[in-house]
Scaffold this active site. Structure first.
Site, PDB file in Angstrom:
ATOM      1  N   GLY A   1       0.802  -1.217   0.000  1.00 20.20           N
ATOM      2  CA  GLY A   1       0.000   0.000   0.000  1.00 20.20           C
ATOM      3  C   GLY A   1       0.834   1.264   0.000  1.00 20.20           C
ATOM      4  O   GLY A   1       2.036   1.224  -0.278  1.00 20.20           O
TER       5      GLY A   1
ATOM      6  N   HIS B   1       4.345   1.490  -8.223  1.00 20.06           N
ATOM      7  CA  HIS B   1       3.384   0.382  -8.110  1.00 20.06           C
ATOM      8  C   HIS B   1       2.478   0.346  -9.342  1.00 20.06           C
ATOM      9  O   HIS B   1       2.201  -0.719  -9.893  1.00 20.06           O
ATOM     10  CB  HIS B   1       2.491   0.569  -6.871  1.00 20.06           C
ATOM     11  CG  HIS B   1       3.205   0.510  -5.556  1.00 20.06           C
ATOM     12  ND1 HIS B   1       3.303   1.589  -4.716  1.00 20.06           N
ATOM     13  CD2 HIS B   1       3.850  -0.503  -4.930  1.00 20.06           C
ATOM     14  CE1 HIS B   1       3.963   1.245  -3.628  1.00 20.06           C
ATOM     15  NE2 HIS B   1       4.319  -0.012  -3.727  1.00 20.06           N
TER      16      HIS B   1
ATOM     17  N   LYS C   1      13.413  -2.331  -7.927  1.00 20.28           N
ATOM     18  CA  LYS C   1      13.745  -1.535  -6.743  1.00 20.28           C
ATOM     19  C   LYS C   1      14.155  -2.436  -5.563  1.00 20.28           C
ATOM     20  O   LYS C   1      15.057  -2.114  -4.798  1.00 20.28           O
ATOM     21  CB  LYS C   1      12.517  -0.686  -6.379  1.00 20.28           C
ATOM     22  CG  LYS C   1      12.444  -0.176  -4.976  1.00 20.28           C
ATOM     23  CD  LYS C   1      13.142   1.141  -4.865  1.00 20.28           C
ATOM     24  CE  LYS C   1      13.306   1.659  -3.458  1.00 20.28           C
ATOM     25  NZ  LYS C   1      12.488   1.127  -2.409  1.00 20.28           N
TER      26      LYS C   1
ATOM     27  N   SER D   1       7.252   4.109  -0.860  1.00 15.04           N
ATOM     28  CA  SER D   1       6.221   4.548   0.086  1.00 15.04           C
ATOM     29  C   SER D   1       6.865   5.284   1.260  1.00 15.04           C
ATOM     30  O   SER D   1       6.304   6.242   1.794  1.00 15.04           O
ATOM     31  CB  SER D   1       5.440   3.348   0.611  1.00 15.04           C
ATOM     32  OG  SER D   1       4.934   2.607  -0.472  1.00 15.04           O
TER      33      SER D   1
HETATM   34  P1  AMP Z   1       5.998  -2.491  -1.671  1.00 18.78           P
HETATM   35  O1  AMP Z   1       4.616  -1.938  -1.567  1.00 18.78           O
HETATM   36  O2  AMP Z   1       7.063  -1.528  -1.315  1.00 18.78           O
HETATM   37  O3  AMP Z   1       6.114  -3.839  -1.022  1.00 18.78           O
HETATM   38  O4  AMP Z   1       6.230  -2.759  -3.229  1.00 18.78           O
HETATM   39  C1  AMP Z   1       5.363  -3.560  -3.986  1.00 18.78           C
HETATM   40  C2  AMP Z   1       6.000  -3.841  -5.330  1.00 18.78           C
HETATM   41  O5  AMP Z   1       6.242  -2.609  -6.011  1.00 18.78           O
HETATM   42  C3  AMP Z   1       7.369  -4.541  -5.195  1.00 18.78           C
HETATM   43  O6  AMP Z   1       7.500  -5.516  -6.221  1.00 18.78           O
HETATM   44  C4  AMP Z   1       8.329  -3.394  -5.393  1.00 18.78           C
HETATM   45  O7  AMP Z   1       9.601  -3.797  -5.870  1.00 18.78           O
HETATM   46  C5  AMP Z   1       7.595  -2.552  -6.418  1.00 18.78           C
HETATM   47  N1  AMP Z   1       8.094  -1.183  -6.386  1.00 18.78           N
HETATM   48  C6  AMP Z   1       8.301  -0.415  -5.279  1.00 18.78           C
HETATM   49  N2  AMP Z   1       8.848   0.771  -5.611  1.00 18.78           N
HETATM   50  C7  AMP Z   1       8.977   0.759  -6.972  1.00 18.78           C
HETATM   51  C8  AMP Z   1       9.479   1.692  -7.921  1.00 18.78           C
HETATM   52  N3  AMP Z   1       9.976   2.878  -7.556  1.00 18.78           N
HETATM   53  N4  AMP Z   1       9.464   1.342  -9.235  1.00 18.78           N
HETATM   54  C9  AMP Z   1       8.975   0.136  -9.626  1.00 18.78           C
HETATM   55  N5  AMP Z   1       8.489  -0.792  -8.775  1.00 18.78           N
HETATM   56  C10 AMP Z   1       8.489  -0.489  -7.467  1.00 18.78           C
END
Ligand code: AMP
Length: 282
Positions: A31, A37, A151, A189
């Site tokens: 989230g 995302h 990332k 986030s």
């Molecule tokens: P998180 O909500 O941080 O667990 O991220 C969910 C997914 O989004 C994971 O696969 C992350 O690697 C991806 N993600 C997070 N930040 C980025 C970004 N800046 N660019 C591309 N994908 C991202």
């Protein structure tokens, strides 16, 4: 977009979709969604997937309780972003729904070497938690394709290993490039928690990664590693690692290697906020 809070109901719904020959594309998140995302949602949609996003702030992957408690939550805005992006399903479970027998009873996986270095070494228990939740989510959603962001490079490798452990040979894992702010800061986030002065400094991680890339031709990683460490420290960061590794297996490298695909990775704290970033070296 249909929102599910219960795993069984989501599973029933997806069974019908699969019977009707839909391919399921899954994007797990915690989230506080941003454009990074949404780029994963777009990739799934562009590949013709029936797109399922989950938002679940997984307590078991936070080694730092404060980080968990202060993690940004913006569910209403997230739902709006997913609607705009044309996401088909949002799975929004509670902790009890994901861990019906408690977090201790949930199956864990051994990621071996990957859990001993970098994020594994600096965040004890983190990948155990990632394995627990991704294993559970994959069991519920049973996607054809799983969309992840570069990332979290080491996390991508851990999840590839999980795929192997679970014998999910048909699962397609799609890794998308990191989306960045204009000054190069990787979208995250946690960036929302940066104060203005911290935010002004945060792109330094990316600048360090670029200098590791640029100085590859000079051929001495230890010099540029020290420069990065010194610069980050001078600007008030506490650096956890500035590392170079084989991009295929994350074997740590002392120096640049010709003919080895390489990735440079950094983790550093500014105030309470822990930032990570990486780039593949050309
Ligand atoms: P998180 O909500 O941080 O667990 O991220 C969910 C997914 O989004 C994971 O696969 C992350 O690697 C991806 N993600 C997070 N930040 C980025 C970004 N800046 N660019 C591309 N994908 C991202």
């Amino acid at each position: 977009m249909v929102i599910f809070k219960e795993a069984a109901q989501l599973r029933n719904f997806l069974n019908i979709k699969v019977e009707n020959n839909f391919n399921i594309g899954f994007i797990p998140t915690m989230g506080a969604l941003h454009s990074g995302h949404i780029s994963l949602i777009n990739n799934a949609r562009n590949e013709g997937m029936f797109t399922v996003c989950s938002i679940f702030l997984n307590p078991t992957q936070f080694n730092d309780k404060k980080d968990y408690e202060k993690y940004p939550v913006s569910t209403d805005a997230d739902i709006e972003m997913l609607l705009q992006a044309g996401c088909d399903v949002l799975f929004l479970p509670s902790v009890d729904e994901m861990y019906p027998d408690g977090t201790d009873k949930m199956k864990t996986y051994d990621f071996g070497y990957l859990d001993t270095i970098l994020e594994g070494a600096n965040r004890p228990g983190h990948f155990k938690g990632v394995g627990q939740i991704v294993g559970r989510l994959l069991d519920i959603v049973r996607p054809h394709s799983l969309y992840l962001g570069q990332k979290d490079y080491q996390q991508c490798m851990v999840i590839k290993k999980l795929k192997e452990i679970l014998g999910l040979s048909a699962l397609n894992i799609v890794i998308s490039p990191t989306l960045r702010e204009q000054d190069g800061l990787a979208m995250s986030s946690r960036n929302r928690r940066l104060t203005e002065p911290q935010r002004a400094l945060a792109a330094l991680l990316y600048q360090c990664l670029i200098s590791i890339q640029t100085k590859k031709t000079a051929g001495d990683f230890s010099i540029v590693q020290k420069e990065c460490n010194d610069l980050l420290t001078a600007k008030g960061f506490i650096t956890e690692y500035v590392a170079l590794a084989d991009a295929n297996d994350l074997r740590l490298l002392n120096n640049y290697e010709n003919n080895t695909p390489m990735v440079a990775l950094i983790a550093a704290r500014i105030g309470e906020i822990r930032l990570i970033d990486n780039i593949l070296l050309q």
